[in-house]
Design a protein around this motif. Structure first.
Motif, PDB file in Angstrom:
ATOM      1  N   ASN A  58      -4.217  -7.821  -3.313  1.00 28.04           N
ATOM      2  CA  ASN A  58      -3.093  -8.332  -2.939  1.00 28.04           C
ATOM      3  C   ASN A  58      -2.126  -8.353  -2.186  1.00 28.04           C
ATOM      4  O   ASN A  58      -1.320  -8.681  -1.342  1.00 28.04           O
ATOM      5  CB  ASN A  58      -2.199  -9.718  -4.276  1.00 28.04           C
ATOM      6  CG  ASN A  58      -1.800  -8.097  -4.689  1.00 28.04           C
ATOM      7  OD1 ASN A  58      -1.934  -6.628  -4.186  1.00 28.04           O
ATOM      8  ND2 ASN A  58      -0.630  -7.793  -5.681  1.00 28.04           N
ATOM      9  N   ALA A  59      -1.794  -6.864  -1.622  1.00 30.26           N
ATOM     10  CA  ALA A  59      -1.143  -6.833  -0.608  1.00 30.26           C
ATOM     11  C   ALA A  59      -1.656  -6.731   0.731  1.00 30.26           C
ATOM     12  O   ALA A  59      -0.546  -7.577   1.752  1.00 30.26           O
ATOM     13  CB  ALA A  59      -1.208  -5.340  -0.351  1.00 30.26           C
ATOM     14  N   HIS A  60      -2.894  -7.508   0.905  1.00 32.67           N
ATOM     15  CA  HIS A  60      -3.068  -8.036   2.542  1.00 32.67           C
ATOM     16  C   HIS A  60      -2.287  -9.329   2.249  1.00 32.67           C
ATOM     17  O   HIS A  60      -2.348  -9.790   3.608  1.00 32.67           O
ATOM     18  CB  HIS A  60      -4.454  -8.328   2.433  1.00 32.67           C
ATOM     19  CG  HIS A  60      -5.053  -9.484   3.618  1.00 32.67           C
ATOM     20  ND1 HIS A  60      -5.291  -8.186   4.883  1.00 32.67           N
ATOM     21  CD2 HIS A  60      -4.890 -10.193   3.879  1.00 32.67           C
ATOM     22  CE1 HIS A  60      -5.480  -8.759   5.878  1.00 32.67           C
ATOM     23  NE2 HIS A  60      -5.697 -10.508   4.858  1.00 32.67           N
ATOM     24  N   PHE A  61      -1.815  -9.530   1.423  1.00 33.36           N
ATOM     25  CA  PHE A  61      -0.971 -11.265   1.309  1.00 33.36           C
ATOM     26  C   PHE A  61       0.255 -11.326   1.696  1.00 33.36           C
ATOM     27  O   PHE A  61       0.636 -12.881   1.481  1.00 33.36           O
ATOM     28  CB  PHE A  61      -2.071 -12.215   0.264  1.00 33.36           C
ATOM     29  CG  PHE A  61      -3.496 -12.797   0.286  1.00 33.36           C
ATOM     30  CD1 PHE A  61      -3.588 -13.647   1.128  1.00 33.36           C
ATOM     31  CD2 PHE A  61      -4.157 -11.931  -0.497  1.00 33.36           C
ATOM     32  CE1 PHE A  61      -5.349 -13.413   1.491  1.00 33.36           C
ATOM     33  CE2 PHE A  61      -5.525 -11.971  -0.259  1.00 33.36           C
ATOM     34  CZ  PHE A  61      -5.805 -12.875  -0.031  1.00 33.36           C
ATOM     35  N   LYS A  62       1.170 -10.298   1.581  1.00 38.39           N
ATOM     36  CA  LYS A  62       2.012 -10.414   1.651  1.00 38.39           C
ATOM     37  C   LYS A  62       3.042 -10.584   2.724  1.00 38.39           C
ATOM     38  O   LYS A  62       2.554 -10.119   3.490  1.00 38.39           O
ATOM     39  CB  LYS A  62       2.881  -8.581   0.810  1.00 38.39           C
ATOM     40  CG  LYS A  62       4.477  -8.906   1.509  1.00 38.39           C
ATOM     41  CD  LYS A  62       3.997  -7.045   1.189  1.00 38.39           C
ATOM     42  CE  LYS A  62       6.010  -7.251   0.884  1.00 38.39           C
ATOM     43  NZ  LYS A  62       6.692  -5.507   0.941  1.00 38.39           N
ATOM     44  N   SER A  63       4.297 -12.218   2.065  1.00 39.14           N
ATOM     45  CA  SER A  63       4.615 -11.992   4.023  1.00 39.14           C
ATOM     46  C   SER A  63       6.024 -12.728   3.677  1.00 39.14           C
ATOM     47  O   SER A  63       6.530 -12.100   2.616  1.00 39.14           O
ATOM     48  CB  SER A  63       3.732 -13.868   3.998  1.00 39.14           C
ATOM     49  OG  SER A  63       3.861 -14.509   3.485  1.00 39.14           O
TER      50      SER A  63
END
Length: 338
Positions: free
Chosen positions: A127-132
């Motif tokens: 889920n860190a990849h989808f942080k925006s």
């Protein structure tokens, strides 16, 4: 060791590891945020040509090879480990085919050659990849991708410099035993040789590998006798030694029978240099030698060598003839000795 030159194998590369959903929660840190790591890549399936093997017998007892699943992602941005690869170790000269046994995937002709048969699945994003800026607390992660699975065929074509051809009991195994340290089974009945044999011959300080395959009979291309399946082992040879037994009543017919089977098989074997020899001449008197040599020369269009592996008569000239073709094909300087 038993000989096996064809095997059917199931392979599957590893699945990718799943990404992690995790949030950083530590005392005195007000905004932790997502820290789920990515999954690891699944293990690949490779094939490698190695030294010291001349059979596929190992694949009679193990037909399934699978790459390891990649490790799953974890919190604190820890990525999963890559899955271990699976490696099929095969003899030099092995061809890899698709399940239809016709579509060539790769040809392992050099020691140390490696080829990836199936790539492992990619690991999923944590889920860190989808942080925006608009989604600062994503609560989803990707699963890993599936691996690739397929059924393949392994087909071995032995790599030798010279190949022996002839009808059963033409003296091929006796020839191989006489000029190399190979010890093939030798007996006075057809099809004593049931699988190819290899040996290393030495003449005038040069070494070359000789392959002896089971004898051909009329109708071999249609499956008569052992059939022509072992002819694949002479497809890579640089020169062929065609032995016609002096004990044959009709040596011309014996010669034409083998040539007819080679023509029916195809695959360029008839285009290879061929040395012709009348073998087992120790069983003939002078008149029979002259008669059968002339008949064989008329059928083949060239004079045959006269040899006897049992007594050693005529063996050195035919070995030198094989050597000369081999050194010419490899681009090595020829030996000046007669």
């Amino acid at each position: 060791m038993k000989f096996l030159d064809q095997a059917k194998v199931y392979i599957r590369s590893g699945e990718g590891g799943a990404g992690s959903v995790s949030f950083r929660r530590e005392k005195y840190i007000e905004f932790g945020g997502p820290d789920g790591g990515d999954g690891g890549r699944g293990g690949d399936v490779w094939v490698e040509a190695v030294e010291g093997l001349n059979t596929l017998i190992d694949y009679r007892y193990q037909q399934h090879f699978k790459g390891e699943t990649g490790g799953h992602g974890m919190g604190r941005n820890r990525s999963g480990a890559k899955g271990s690869d699976a490696t099929l170790k095969v003899p030099v000269g092995t061809q890899i085919f698709e399940e239809d046994n016709e579509t060539l995937i790769c040809d392992m002709t050099v020691e140390g050659q490696r080829f990836r048969l199936a790539g492992g699945g990619n690991g999923g994003f944590g889920n860190a990849h989808f942080k925006s800026s608009t989604n600062q607390a994503p609560r989803h992660a990707n699963p890993g991708l599936e691996g690739v699975e397929k059924t393949i065929w392994l087909r071995l074509k032995l790599i030798a410099d010279a190949g022996l051809l002839g009808l059963p009991n033409a003296g091929k195994s006796t020839f191989l035993a006489a000029v190399t340290r190979a010890r093939p089974k030798i007996a006075n009945y057809p099809f004593t040789t049931l699988h190819p044999n290899l040996g290393v011959a030495t003449i005038d300080g040069r070494e070359f590998v000789i392959a002896d395959i089971p004898g051909l009979i009329e109708g071999a291309h249609e499956g008569t006798g052992i059939g022509d399946r072992f002819l694949g082992h002479v497809e890579r040879n640089r020169v062929l030694l065609h032995l016609v037994s002096g004990q044959e009543e009709d040596v011309a017919k014996a010669y034409r029978t083998v040539i007819g089977e080679l023509d029916a098989y195809g695959h360029g074997i008839r285009e290879k240099p061929e040395i012709l020899a009348l073998s087992q001449i120790d069983t003939l008197d002078d008149e029979e030698r002259a008669e059968k040599s002339a008949a064989l020369a008329a059928a083949a269009g060239r004079e045959p060598y006269l040899i006897s592996a049992a007594t050693g008569e005529g063996m050195t000239p035919v070995l030198r003839a094989l050597r000369d073709v081999i050194v010419e094909a490899t681009g090595q300087p020829a030996d000046s000795r007669d």
